[in-house]
Scaffold this active site. Structure first.
Site, PDB file in Angstrom:
ATOM      1  N   ARG A 115       0.860  -1.193   0.000  1.00 33.75           N
ATOM      2  CA  ARG A 115       0.000   0.000   0.000  1.00 33.75           C
ATOM      3  C   ARG A 115       0.890   1.234   0.000  1.00 33.75           C
ATOM      4  O   ARG A 115       2.116   1.111   0.101  1.00 33.75           O
ATOM      5  CB  ARG A 115      -0.885   0.003   1.245  1.00 33.75           C
ATOM      6  CG  ARG A 115      -0.075   0.024   2.515  1.00 33.75           C
ATOM      7  CD  ARG A 115      -0.923   0.226   3.762  1.00 33.75           C
ATOM      8  NE  ARG A 115      -0.070   0.252   4.938  1.00 33.75           N
ATOM      9  CZ  ARG A 115      -0.490   0.511   6.166  1.00 33.75           C
ATOM     10  NH1 ARG A 115      -1.768   0.745   6.388  1.00 33.75           N
ATOM     11  NH2 ARG A 115       0.347   0.521   7.178  1.00 33.75           N
ATOM     12  N   CYS A 119       2.499   6.000  -7.850  1.00 36.84           N
ATOM     13  CA  CYS A 119       3.185   7.097  -8.514  1.00 36.84           C
ATOM     14  C   CYS A 119       2.256   8.298  -8.455  1.00 36.84           C
ATOM     15  O   CYS A 119       1.159   8.271  -9.001  1.00 36.84           O
ATOM     16  CB  CYS A 119       3.495   6.745  -9.961  1.00 36.84           C
ATOM     17  SG  CYS A 119       4.085   8.204 -10.834  1.00 36.84           S
ATOM     18  N   ASN A 153      -4.170   7.863   3.033  1.00 39.37           N
ATOM     19  CA  ASN A 153      -3.657   7.440   4.337  1.00 39.37           C
ATOM     20  C   ASN A 153      -2.147   7.615   4.376  1.00 39.37           C
ATOM     21  O   ASN A 153      -1.445   7.181   3.464  1.00 39.37           O
ATOM     22  CB  ASN A 153      -4.001   5.972   4.613  1.00 39.37           C
ATOM     23  CG  ASN A 153      -3.743   5.601   6.059  1.00 39.37           C
ATOM     24  OD1 ASN A 153      -4.339   6.179   6.958  1.00 39.37           O
ATOM     25  ND2 ASN A 153      -2.832   4.673   6.284  1.00 39.37           N
ATOM     26  N   GLU A 154      -1.681   8.283   5.390  1.00 39.07           N
ATOM     27  CA  GLU A 154      -0.241   8.418   5.616  1.00 39.07           C
ATOM     28  C   GLU A 154       0.549   8.579   4.318  1.00 39.07           C
ATOM     29  O   GLU A 154       1.380   7.736   3.961  1.00 39.07           O
ATOM     30  CB  GLU A 154       0.281   7.223   6.421  1.00 39.07           C
ATOM     31  CG  GLU A 154      -0.280   7.180   7.823  1.00 39.07           C
ATOM     32  CD  GLU A 154       0.408   6.177   8.736  1.00 39.07           C
ATOM     33  OE1 GLU A 154       0.965   5.195   8.224  1.00 39.07           O
ATOM     34  OE2 GLU A 154       0.385   6.385   9.963  1.00 39.07           O
ATOM     35  N   CYS A 159       8.852   8.376  -5.833  1.00 35.40           N
ATOM     36  CA  CYS A 159       8.836   7.551  -7.040  1.00 35.40           C
ATOM     37  C   CYS A 159       9.857   8.096  -8.025  1.00 35.40           C
ATOM     38  O   CYS A 159      10.014   9.310  -8.160  1.00 35.40           O
ATOM     39  CB  CYS A 159       7.439   7.570  -7.648  1.00 35.40           C
ATOM     40  SG  CYS A 159       7.317   6.660  -9.192  1.00 35.40           S
ATOM     41  N   CYS A 161      10.059   7.114 -11.383  1.00 37.06           N
ATOM     42  CA  CYS A 161       9.693   6.654 -12.734  1.00 37.06           C
ATOM     43  C   CYS A 161       9.893   7.769 -13.765  1.00 37.06           C
ATOM     44  O   CYS A 161      10.197   8.910 -13.422  1.00 37.06           O
ATOM     45  CB  CYS A 161       8.249   6.163 -12.745  1.00 37.06           C
ATOM     46  SG  CYS A 161       7.044   7.494 -12.802  1.00 37.06           S
ATOM     47  N   GLU A 313      -4.670   8.188  15.127  1.00 35.63           N
ATOM     48  CA  GLU A 313      -4.437   6.770  15.416  1.00 35.63           C
ATOM     49  C   GLU A 313      -3.535   6.655  16.642  1.00 35.63           C
ATOM     50  O   GLU A 313      -2.629   7.466  16.831  1.00 35.63           O
ATOM     51  CB  GLU A 313      -3.715   6.072  14.260  1.00 35.63           C
ATOM     52  CG  GLU A 313      -4.508   5.935  12.989  1.00 35.63           C
ATOM     53  CD  GLU A 313      -3.686   5.227  11.903  1.00 35.63           C
ATOM     54  OE1 GLU A 313      -2.751   4.471  12.229  1.00 35.63           O
ATOM     55  OE2 GLU A 313      -3.981   5.460  10.721  1.00 35.63           O
ATOM     56  N   TRP A 321       4.386  -3.877  14.336  1.00 34.19           N
ATOM     57  CA  TRP A 321       5.446  -3.617  13.348  1.00 34.19           C
ATOM     58  C   TRP A 321       6.735  -3.130  13.983  1.00 34.19           C
ATOM     59  O   TRP A 321       7.719  -2.917  13.286  1.00 34.19           O
ATOM     60  CB  TRP A 321       4.951  -2.609  12.314  1.00 34.19           C
ATOM     61  CG  TRP A 321       4.280  -1.412  12.921  1.00 34.19           C
ATOM     62  CD1 TRP A 321       2.938  -1.233  13.118  1.00 34.19           C
ATOM     63  CD2 TRP A 321       4.907  -0.226  13.444  1.00 34.19           C
ATOM     64  NE1 TRP A 321       2.687  -0.022  13.732  1.00 34.19           N
ATOM     65  CE2 TRP A 321       3.886   0.616  13.936  1.00 34.19           C
ATOM     66  CE3 TRP A 321       6.230   0.207  13.542  1.00 34.19           C
ATOM     67  CZ2 TRP A 321       4.134   1.860  14.511  1.00 34.19           C
ATOM     68  CZ3 TRP A 321       6.487   1.451  14.117  1.00 34.19           C
ATOM     69  CH2 TRP A 321       5.442   2.253  14.592  1.00 34.19           C
ATOM     70  N   GLU A 361      -1.765  -7.258   9.617  1.00 31.83           N
ATOM     71  CA  GLU A 361      -2.063  -6.607  10.898  1.00 31.83           C
ATOM     72  C   GLU A 361      -2.932  -7.446  11.830  1.00 31.83           C
ATOM     73  O   GLU A 361      -3.573  -6.924  12.736  1.00 31.83           O
ATOM     74  CB  GLU A 361      -2.642  -5.217  10.641  1.00 31.83           C
ATOM     75  CG  GLU A 361      -1.531  -4.295  10.138  1.00 31.83           C
ATOM     76  CD  GLU A 361      -1.965  -2.906   9.747  1.00 31.83           C
ATOM     77  OE1 GLU A 361      -3.157  -2.723   9.432  1.00 31.83           O
ATOM     78  OE2 GLU A 361      -1.099  -2.009   9.739  1.00 31.83           O
ATOM     79  N   HIS A 364      -1.951  -6.826  15.339  1.00 32.24           N
ATOM     80  CA  HIS A 364      -1.882  -5.437  15.800  1.00 32.24           C
ATOM     81  C   HIS A 364      -2.958  -5.223  16.859  1.00 32.24           C
ATOM     82  O   HIS A 364      -4.082  -5.695  16.718  1.00 32.24           O
ATOM     83  CB  HIS A 364      -2.108  -4.492  14.623  1.00 32.24           C
ATOM     84  CG  HIS A 364      -1.785  -3.064  14.948  1.00 32.24           C
ATOM     85  ND1 HIS A 364      -2.578  -2.297  15.779  1.00 32.24           N
ATOM     86  CD2 HIS A 364      -0.751  -2.278  14.559  1.00 32.24           C
ATOM     87  CE1 HIS A 364      -2.044  -1.088  15.881  1.00 32.24           C
ATOM     88  NE2 HIS A 364      -0.933  -1.050  15.155  1.00 32.24           N
TER      89      HIS A 364
HETATM   90  C1  GLA Z   1      -0.468   3.278  10.348  1.00 39.03           C
HETATM   91  C2  GLA Z   1      -1.587   3.133   9.350  1.00 39.03           C
HETATM   92  C3  GLA Z   1      -2.645   2.168   9.772  1.00 39.03           C
HETATM   93  C4  GLA Z   1      -2.047   0.959  10.443  1.00 39.03           C
HETATM   94  C5  GLA Z   1      -1.184   1.405  11.596  1.00 39.03           C
HETATM   95  C6  GLA Z   1      -0.572   0.284  12.377  1.00 39.03           C
HETATM   96  O1  GLA Z   1      -0.563   4.328  11.181  1.00 39.03           O
HETATM   97  O2  GLA Z   1      -2.178   4.359   9.018  1.00 39.03           O
HETATM   98  O3  GLA Z   1      -3.373   1.795   8.623  1.00 39.03           O
HETATM   99  O4  GLA Z   1      -1.285   0.252   9.528  1.00 39.03           O
HETATM  100  O5  GLA Z   1      -0.131   2.168  11.105  1.00 39.03           O
HETATM  101  O6  GLA Z   1       0.130   0.742  13.495  1.00 39.03           O
HETATM  102 ZN    ZN Z   2       6.379   8.101 -10.683  1.00 41.74          ZN
END
Ligand code: GLA
Ligand code: ZN
Length: 676
Positions: A115, A119, A153-154, A159, A161, A313, A321, A361, A364
């Site tokens: 995930r 690009c 997300n995050e 990249c 390319c 979060e 992780w 996860e 987690h």
């Molecule tokens: C990140 C992601 C979440 C999840 C957590 C796990 O913050 O945004 O989707 O993967 O890590 O700690």
């Molecule tokens: Zn690219």
């Protein structure tokens, strides 16, 4: 201001919820609602990774399942934060449009999977994201439960390319006014015969390519921030076009190095971030871990001063992780949740609500375990925290006001990392910034953490460690800050280079700052790890120096506060003070240990009229101000009880009793005192 989310009108207690993983288990989906209510949750973050459920095949859409979930949640008093699903791509997309998959620094294209690895330059990918975002906004934009868009997300990564290369060239073309000689000058490409004759010749800094041009490395990092922000802005534009009144956020990752969050934060309405400290580890004291989390909260808070932020979060129990995934000790969940609120967050949210059965996860931490029960330790701690948040309702919308700031600068951080000199592998920029912040915190002074471009007029004292990149604008603003009566503290490695890493001529700190500090640094000495020097203050006290020592030449009126205790530059100045305009410019030419810096700050706080008081080890104090008055948060990160004196008297919100000037806090205890 009032609550961040007037519709909810409470502090938010919620978390990432992945019902799409359980669509064949209506019994579990039903149980989720019952348990969320039991845990005092009022919000769920949905759809963060749901694209393959929304659009199982290209152009075939399915949203009914989400509608059912959002309806059920809403009917039970649980609001929705809805993500755009661009954080992970469905397989059909990569199969048909491989250009959406990133190319690594070695020039190799990724395979489908994982995930956060798209690009950002791919027009096809942007188009596909636009379609799904539009559909989502059309389907749910007017849902009464929707309170916030969570964009992707995050965001992260880079990249390399062909599309990104082209876009980088275009970025440089714009920046250098289409004039390749301007770029050649700014990048000093005469070195090693690296002159370019056209923008088309420029490549990203492939790991097996051009790594020797500082200006290129820095501009590539700026480009990555710009390109990511541009991608994010496109998504924001799409949802805002349909739902102009629903705010947007993008969850940040503390000091994530590759993206300049000062730039990205301008585009979002509300700041949010994901907080995963390694509490109770075996390499740092708990007070240090806590102060570092406080630092992270403070930079988030300072991205939009005068407004609460969100802790989007955090882990109920543990993560999966980290190198060692330890469970949180009893009480720590409540501590870390309330610390966020103390630092200005109006939300306590988790990743994740329920543990999935499979994939990365599955182990987690979650509010609800595979066990499925609500009488677990973690569930109870989460529910207790939810209850605590209910008691803190009057705190919502209140903010922290700081009279001190730390300048934290992504450009200096990047350029120091790339700088071929000094200590090659780690110059300790982040650590040094964190250490200065921690010294203020333990003396009951909360700092904002701001960029050199911020409005500095609120502050009495600014600490700018290792501000290596100083362009004309930064120099002008810092000079004005001192002229107007501020106290500015700078250190070794200040103002060596300008905007594009060309060294300033005529002495460091450059850009005119030499006048402000009344000195120049003639040499930078780097010590081997086992070598130490000493600083001797005019009081006779002496402290250790390590890593960096500048050999400084002061001007006639510059006051010398401390001198080197050893080496061939013994007795030459280390710490100086220059009265400039109505203010004071203090220069610290060497990496002095924490005790030495604290000694210096005490003197500067006193001179600047900033009240300070040493708090007991591991205790933090924050004050939030709002329409309902003032709220003093006292937190104890120790595993033993502490006694605190000099407390602001008032009504303690958890116990409902009045407190005086003395307070006892149990292990991981938190008190919130409402004053006038
Ligand atoms: C990140 C992601 C979440 C999840 C957590 C796990 O913050 O945004 O989707 O993967 O890590 O700690
Ligand atoms: Zn690219």
């Amino acid at each position: 201001m009032g609550h961040l989310f007037p519709k909810v009108n409470k502090l938010i207690h919620g978390g990432d919820y992945n019902p799409e993983q359980w669509l064949d288990r209506p019994d579990i989906l039903k149980e989720d609602i019952r348990l969320m209510k039991k845990a005092h949750m009022n919000c769920a973050t949905l759809g963060v990774f749901s694209w393959s459920f929304y659009e199982p095949e290209e152009g075939v859409f399915s949203f009914q399942w989400l509608k059912n979930i959002m309806d059920d949640l809403y009917e039970n008093g649980i609001y929705t934060i809805l993500a755009t699903p661009s954080g992970a791509r469905p397989a059909w997309l990569d199969e048909k449009y491989p250009e959406a998959m990133r190319v690594s620094a070695g020039g190799v294209r990724d395979h489908h999977g994982q995930r956060h690895n798209h690009c950002m330059s791919s027009e096809v990918y942007r188009q596909k994201v636009k379609i799904i975002d539009q559909k989502l906004a059309a389907a749910f934009g007017s849902h009464p439960g929707l309170i916030l868009w969570h964009i992707s997300n995050e965001f992260g990564g880079e990249c390399y390319c062909g599309l990104c290369k082209k876009r980088f060239q275009q970025f440089l073309h714009n920046k250098y006014h289409g004039d390749i000689d301007e770029l050649n000058h700014e990048w000093w490409t005469g070195f090693w015969s690296h002159r370019y004759s056209s923008f088309e010749q420029i490549e990203p800094p492939y790991e097996n390519g051009e790594q020797s041009i500082g200006g290129l490395l820095l501009d590539w990092r700026r480009f990555t921030t710009w390109n990511t922000t541009d991608f994010m802005n496109a998504e924001i534009g799409t949802v805002h076009a349909v739902t102009p009144d629903i705010p947007v956020t993008a969850n940040f990752m503390k000091l994530y190095e590759p993206l300049d969050y000062y730039e990205m934060s301008k585009s979002v309405d509300i700041i949010s971030w994901d907080n995963y400290p390694m509490w109770n580890n075996d390499f740092e004291p708990q007070s240090k871990i806590s102060a570092d989390v406080s630092f992270d909260h403070s930079i988030m808070r300072s991205f939009k001063r005068g407004q609460p932020f969100m802790m989007m979060e955090s882990a109920p129990g543990l993560v999966n992780w980290q190198p060692y995934n330890q469970v949180r000790r009893p009480g720590m969940h409540r501590y870390t949740s309330l610390q966020a609120v103390a630092c200005g967050s109006d939300t306590v949210q988790y990743f994740q609500w329920r543990k999935g059965r499979g994939s990365f996860e599955q182990y987690h931490g979650a509010v609800v375990d595979h066990l499925g029960r609500s009488d677990t330790r973690i569930f109870r701690e989460v529910a207790d925290t939810g209850e605590a948040l209910l008691r803190l309702e009057p705190v919502g919308g209140s903010v922290i006001k700081a009279c001190a700031a730390l300048l934290f600068d992504w450009n200096s951080r990047w350029a120091l990392k790339d700088m071929a000199g000094g200590i090659r592998n780690n110059k300790g920029y982040e650590e040094t910034c964190r250490e200065q912040y921690g010294l203020f915190l333990k003396n009951d002074i909360v700092m904002d953490i701001v960029s050199p471009n911020a409005d500095l007029s609120d502050y009495k004292i600014i600490v700018a460690p290792m501000l290596y990149v100083v362009n004309a604008d930064t120099a002008r603003r810092l000079r004005a800050f001192v002229e107007d009566g501020g106290c500015l503290v700078a250190t070794y490695l200040t103002g060596y280079v300008g905007e594009n890493t060309l060294c300033h001529l005529g002495g460091f700190p450059g850009g005119g700052l030499g006048d402000v500090f009344g000195l120049y640094a003639e040499e930078l000495d780097t010590l081997y790890p086992a070598q130490k020097n000493r600083v001797v203050f005019d009081s006779g006290e002496s402290f250790e120096i390590r890593d960096f020592c500048e050999i400084i030449k002061t001007r006639e009126h510059t006051q010398v506060l401390a001198r080197y205790g050893g080496d061939f530059y013994e007795n030459t100045p280390v710490v100086t003070m220059n009265r400039y305009g109505r203010g004071t410019a203090v220069y610290v030419g060497a990496r002095i240990n924490a005790a030495g810096m604290e000694q210096l700050y005490r003197r500067l706080w006193a001179e600047s009229g900033i009240p300070f008081m040493a708090l007991p080890e591991g205790v933090e104090h924050y004050t939030r101000y709002g329409g309902n008055g003032q709220f003093d948060f006292y937190l104890n990160s120790n595993e033993s009880a502490v006694e605190i004196d000099g407390v602001t008297p008032g009504m303690e919100l958890f116990s409902g009793s009045r407190t005086g000037e003395h307070l006892r806090l149990e292990p991981f205890g938190v008190a919130v005192i409402a004053g006038a």
